[in-house]
Design an enzyme around this catalytic site. Structure first.
Site, PDB file in Angstrom:
ATOM      1  CG  HIS A   1      -1.846  -1.139   1.105  1.00  0.00           C
ATOM      2  ND1 HIS A   1      -2.669  -1.647   2.178  1.00  0.00           N
ATOM      3  CD2 HIS A   1      -2.396  -1.878   0.205  1.00  0.00           C
ATOM      4  CE1 HIS A   1      -3.226  -2.448   1.925  1.00  0.00           C
ATOM      5  NE2 HIS A   1      -3.278  -2.699   0.648  1.00  0.00           N
TER       6      HIS A   1
HETATM    7  C1  LIG Z   1       0.148  -7.397  -4.749  1.00  0.00           C
HETATM    8  C2  LIG Z   1      -0.762  -6.341  -4.162  1.00  0.00           C
HETATM    9  C3  LIG Z   1      -1.811  -6.698  -3.529  1.00  0.00           C
HETATM   10  C4  LIG Z   1      -2.919  -5.644  -3.403  1.00  0.00           C
HETATM   11  N1  LIG Z   1      -3.877  -5.947  -2.635  1.00  0.00           N
HETATM   12  C5  LIG Z   1      -4.995  -5.182  -2.598  1.00  0.00           C
HETATM   13  C6  LIG Z   1      -6.026  -5.421  -2.215  1.00  0.00           C
HETATM   14  O1  LIG Z   1      -6.465  -6.689  -1.934  1.00  0.00           O
HETATM   15  N2  LIG Z   1      -7.090  -4.243  -1.928  1.00  0.00           N
HETATM   16  C7  LIG Z   1      -6.807  -3.052  -1.964  1.00  0.00           C
HETATM   17  O2  LIG Z   1      -7.668  -2.213  -1.841  1.00  0.00           O
HETATM   18  N3  LIG Z   1      -5.622  -2.754  -2.538  1.00  0.00           N
HETATM   19  C8  LIG Z   1      -4.629  -3.494  -2.773  1.00  0.00           C
HETATM   20  N4  LIG Z   1      -3.386  -3.482  -3.323  1.00  0.00           N
HETATM   21  C9  LIG Z   1      -3.171  -1.713  -3.352  1.00  0.00           C
HETATM   22  C10 LIG Z   1      -3.379  -1.314  -4.810  1.00  0.00           C
HETATM   23  O3  LIG Z   1      -3.601  -2.128  -5.789  1.00  0.00           O
HETATM   24  C11 LIG Z   1      -2.512  -0.146  -5.166  1.00  0.00           C
HETATM   25  O4  LIG Z   1      -2.469   0.622  -3.969  1.00  0.00           O
HETATM   26  C12 LIG Z   1      -3.119   0.833  -6.353  1.00  0.00           C
HETATM   27  O5  LIG Z   1      -3.010  -0.380  -7.374  1.00  0.00           O
HETATM   28  C13 LIG Z   1      -1.825   1.645  -6.718  1.00  0.00           C
HETATM   29  O6  LIG Z   1      -2.290   2.475  -8.003  1.00  0.00           O
HETATM   30  P1  LIG Z   1      -1.321   3.541  -8.385  1.00  0.00           P
HETATM   31  O7  LIG Z   1      -2.092   4.103  -9.684  1.00  0.00           O
HETATM   32  O8  LIG Z   1      -0.891   4.584  -7.533  1.00  0.00           O
HETATM   33  O9  LIG Z   1      -0.148   2.652  -9.259  1.00  0.00           O
HETATM   34  P2  LIG Z   1      -0.011   1.273  -9.999  1.00  0.00           P
HETATM   35  O10 LIG Z   1      -1.151   0.817 -10.176  1.00  0.00           O
HETATM   36  O11 LIG Z   1       1.048   0.459  -9.300  1.00  0.00           O
HETATM   37  O12 LIG Z   1       0.446   1.782 -11.405  1.00  0.00           O
HETATM   38  C14 LIG Z   1       1.827   2.150 -11.747  1.00  0.00           C
HETATM   39  C15 LIG Z   1       2.317   1.826 -13.286  1.00  0.00           C
HETATM   40  O13 LIG Z   1       3.444   2.333 -13.607  1.00  0.00           O
HETATM   41  C16 LIG Z   1       4.166   1.418 -14.361  1.00  0.00           C
HETATM   42  N5  LIG Z   1       5.567   2.011 -14.461  1.00  0.00           N
HETATM   43  C17 LIG Z   1       6.268   2.053 -13.392  1.00  0.00           C
HETATM   44  N6  LIG Z   1       7.370   2.746 -13.759  1.00  0.00           N
HETATM   45  C18 LIG Z   1       7.103   2.798 -15.055  1.00  0.00           C
HETATM   46  C19 LIG Z   1       8.103   3.501 -15.892  1.00  0.00           C
HETATM   47  N7  LIG Z   1       9.340   4.152 -15.533  1.00  0.00           N
HETATM   48  N8  LIG Z   1       7.636   3.579 -17.300  1.00  0.00           N
HETATM   49  C20 LIG Z   1       6.450   3.187 -17.600  1.00  0.00           C
HETATM   50  N9  LIG Z   1       5.635   2.549 -16.766  1.00  0.00           N
HETATM   51  C21 LIG Z   1       5.973   2.349 -15.373  1.00  0.00           C
HETATM   52  C22 LIG Z   1       3.973   0.095 -13.707  1.00  0.00           C
HETATM   53  O14 LIG Z   1       4.275  -0.994 -14.295  1.00  0.00           O
HETATM   54  C23 LIG Z   1       2.339   0.294 -13.254  1.00  0.00           C
HETATM   55  O15 LIG Z   1       1.895  -0.281 -14.133  1.00  0.00           O
HETATM   56  C24 LIG Z   1      -2.673  -4.308  -3.782  1.00  0.00           C
HETATM   57  C25 LIG Z   1      -1.291  -3.982  -4.411  1.00  0.00           C
HETATM   58  C26 LIG Z   1      -0.410  -4.906  -4.715  1.00  0.00           C
HETATM   59  C27 LIG Z   1       0.926  -4.596  -5.499  1.00  0.00           C
END
Ligand SMILES: Cc1cc2nc3c(=O)[nH]c(=O)nc-3n(C[C@H](O)[C@H](O)[C@H](O)COP(=O)(O)OP(=O)(O)OC[C@H]3O[C@@H](n4cnc5c(N)ncnc54)[C@H](O)[C@@H]3O)c2cc1C
Length: 631
Positions: A564
């Site tokens: 998270h």
């Molecule tokens: C294993 C796991 C289990 C989880 N379980 C839950 C759950 O059950 N319930 C819940 O509410 N939350 C859960 N979470 C948390 C939730 O999924 C995340 O907090 C949320 O998805 C984060 O969203 P974001 O948009 O901030 O980043 P992300 O969704 O992480 O998006 C970032 C993206 O950027 C890409 N990226 C990174 N660097 C680069 C780069 N240099 N160039 C191009 N692309 C890049 C990555 O590949 C990724 O696709 C979980 C997370 C994980 C990892």
């Protein structure tokens, strides 16, 4: 499949195609199909990939070999008994939403007000939380008015809804005084309840790419929405302080050996959105000349904007995954998937409902009694009185139960450790055929006092950043105390369930010989418990100061990420460490926003997928307004 057109300029370029990015890009494209949008994502396409869309297979994405997951190696830290943790995040289109555990959990309304950012309070964000979902849980007593009925993300109990173990667990919770509520996710719930899921009633994962992006690309009416996949963003390109494009290169770990690996640039006519997640967005900003000037100069990066807050304020929820042996049957845990027992192709053919299950059936948001607060010492009491006493909807501990053997998020990940615990646990289990299934109780602290940081070490985008998790590093050890209390509390609950079949010493604290807190072997009642009152007859466990020390050592040896991560490009005043303003603009630049969980300034009392979706929805409203669109 990438649909990027080389040489073309785009109105908006998203650097990262994760959760929040898919929401914002999808909403904007739907509002104006003539707007040209490019999403650059480091990982693969997730379209119709069964390893992603099938809930029961989510474990497979936690293996070190997973091509859908990014693993960030932290430094060794004294507060973690010298361990160097690995923090994993989504590394595929849809980001975390494509690999997460699908546990439905919403922030408390008070959390949004606590951001103290204009336009981001509960009155602003709760409507967006409703807008994003179609909630179809029909348990009695749920107030449907706090849920949505027409959003892209479907929330249900899924097709494999095991009422009996759920009621058993809740009765045990009630017997130790934890309130059992109908809906913990109504922005103010405290206690325990069954857990809804980011799974459709038919059993399909609800990730942001499948729900916001793929339908638009497939319908043929959004020809300007483009994907550039398996491509890593190196940096934002500026003309002065105006962001004008993005420099990228093929993701080396995925590109064929003979492919052209030279960096290229795409022009953004209106906006660049950095959306690579909490652990990657600050690195992109720093490589682009946005960050602490001293750090940038030391790496020969020309300074575009001196913002010392970039990469600071790193937060996660600190978790313990505590496995218990259970009396649950093969269909009542996901051990069958984790151990490779389930014939997956056959299960698809049979339309076995277990495939549509994440095994997370019970959730908790706990507060403490005054006696429990006092038992943790004067410093803890002072902090509790300051931060929790007058905030009655603020939980001290979160809980999610996973019906499978999982002794830590990295147990399936960290190759060097090759987790001996798990091997030992499985050996014990093989000898003990009577209790072959497990439940892992995940406890995690929602508002840690500890902070970490992440910064680049080189201009090279493939060089690992310096990550310090900061877990359990707060001055007075308050975060560790919460987990010591939580360990005892969940132990008190779970031993009063009918599912309980004893503990595995190897994955619990090392209590000294003769301790009254020593391990219990089998079920506490041979014929099982009936009523809540029946369960209350079991006396509480007693712990002395040696036992408390043993639990604290255990916590420091085993605490892990809860996946998270947030806070490294926080919203707020520049002079107070803020990186972006209320409209997500990066200070000192034009045409550049950050849209992901890195902008969240203060932690939330929930798992973070929902908050990431809300950030995406809010960003779409902000950008839409700036472009004169109704989103
Ligand atoms: C294993 C796991 C289990 C989880 N379980 C839950 C759950 O059950 N319930 C819940 O509410 N939350 C859960 N979470 C948390 C939730 O999924 C995340 O907090 C949320 O998805 C984060 O969203 P974001 O948009 O901030 O980043 P992300 O969704 O992480 O998006 C970032 C993206 O950027 C890409 N990226 C990174 N660097 C680069 C780069 N240099 N160039 C191009 N692309 C890049 C990555 O590949 C990724 O696709 C979980 C997370 C994980 C990892």
């Amino acid at each position: 499949m990438s649909t990027f057109e080389p040489g073309r300029e785009y109105d908006i370029v998203f650097a990262g195609g994760g959760t929040a990015a898919c929401v914002t890009a999808g909403r904007l494209s739907a509002a104006d199909p003539s707007l040209s949008i490019l999403i650059i994502e480091r990982g693969h396409n997730n379209l119709d990939d069964p390893a992603i869309t099938t809930p029961a297979l989510f474990f497979t994405n936690y293996a070190p070999t997973s091509q859908y997951t990014l693993f960030y190696q932290a430094k060794s830290e004294p507060s973690l008994d010298g361990r160097a943790r690995i923090i994993s995040t989504g590394g595929v289109l849809g980001g975390g939403s494509s690999i997460n555990a699908m546990m439905y959990s919403r922030a408390q309304g008070a959390d949004f007000d606590n951001f103290k950012v204009e336009g981001w309070g509960k009155e602003d964000l709760i409507p967006l939380a409703k807008k994003l979902e179609t909630f179809t849980v029909n348990e009695p007593g749920i107030n449907k008015a706090v849920h949505g009925s027409s959003g892209p993300i479907h929330i249900s109990m899924g097709p494999h809804d095991l009422k009996e173990p759920q009621q058993d667990f809740l009765a045990a919770a009630e017997s130790v005084g934890i309130p059992v509520v109908n809906d913990l996710q109504n922005f103010e719930g405290i206690g325990m309840s069954t857990s809804a899921k980011y799974i459709s009633p038919e059993g399909k994962r609800q990730d942001a790419a499948h729900q916001y992006i793929h339908p638009l690309i497939a319908d043929g009416k959004h020809p300007n929405l483009h994907l550039l996949l398996e491509t890593r963003v190196r940096r934002v390109v500026f003309s002065g302080t105006q962001a004008v494009g993005v420099e990228f290169e093929p993701e080396a770990s995925l590109a064929p050996e003979d492919s052209d690996k030279a960096p290229k640039t795409v022009q953004a006519k209106k906006l660049v959105v950095v959306s690579s997640g909490t652990l990657s967005s600050p690195s992109i900003l720093e490589r682009s000349g946005i960050g602490a000037a001293d750090l940038l100069r030391s790496l020969d990066i020309p300074v575009v904007s001196n913002i010392p807050g970039v990469g600071e304020n790193y937060q996660d929820h600190h978790s313990l995954f505590i496995p218990y042996k259970t009396t649950l049957t093969a269909e009542q845990t996901l051990d069958c998937v984790a151990r490779g027992e389930l014939d997956i192709p056959q299960a698809f053919q049979d339309k076995n409902t277990i495939l549509g299950w994440n095994s997370v059936d019970i959730v908790g948001k706990w507060r403490m009694t005054p006696e429990e607060v006092a038992s943790l010492g004067p410093e803890f009491k002072e902090a509790y009185e300051r931060d929790y006493e007058n905030n009655p909807t603020k939980p001290v501990m979160l809980l999610g139960s996973i019906a499978a053997l999982l002794s830590g998020p990295n147990t399936l990940v960290n190759e060097e450790e090759k987790n001996e615990d798990i091997e030992t646990a499985e050996a014990i289990e093989a000898k003990d055929k009577k209790s072959p299934r497990f439940t892992s109780l995940g406890l995690y602290t929602p508002y840690p006092y500890s902070r970490g940081s992440i910064h680049i070490t080189s201009q090279d985008a493939s060089a690992p950043p310096k990550l310090i998790t900061g877990f359990l590093s707060d001055e007075h050890g308050l975060d560790v105390k919460k987990l010591v209390w939580g360990y005892k509390k969940i132990r008190d609950v779970y031993r009063r369930t009918n599912a309980y079949a004893g503990e595995l010493a190897v994955v619990h604290p090392k209590f000294k010989a003769g301790s009254k807190a020593a391990f219990a072997k089998g079920p506490l009642r041979k014929n099982g418990f009936g009523s809540v009152q029946d369960r209350q007859e079991i006396p509480p466990l007693e712990y002395d100061s040696d036992d408390d020390r043993a639990i604290e050592e255990y916590v420091r040896e085993r605490v892990e990420t809860t996946w998270h991560s947030l806070g490294t490009c926080k919203m707020g005043a520049n002079e107070k460490g803020g990186v972006v303003d209320k409209d997500l603009n990066v200070y000192g630049t034009e045409g550049l926003k950050v849209v992901d969980l890195s902008v969240i300034p203060e932690n939330v009392g929930a798992n973070t997928y929902n908050t990431a979706l809300i950030v995406g929805e809010k960003a779409a409203v902000i950008i839409g307004k700036e472009l004169g669109l109704t989103v």
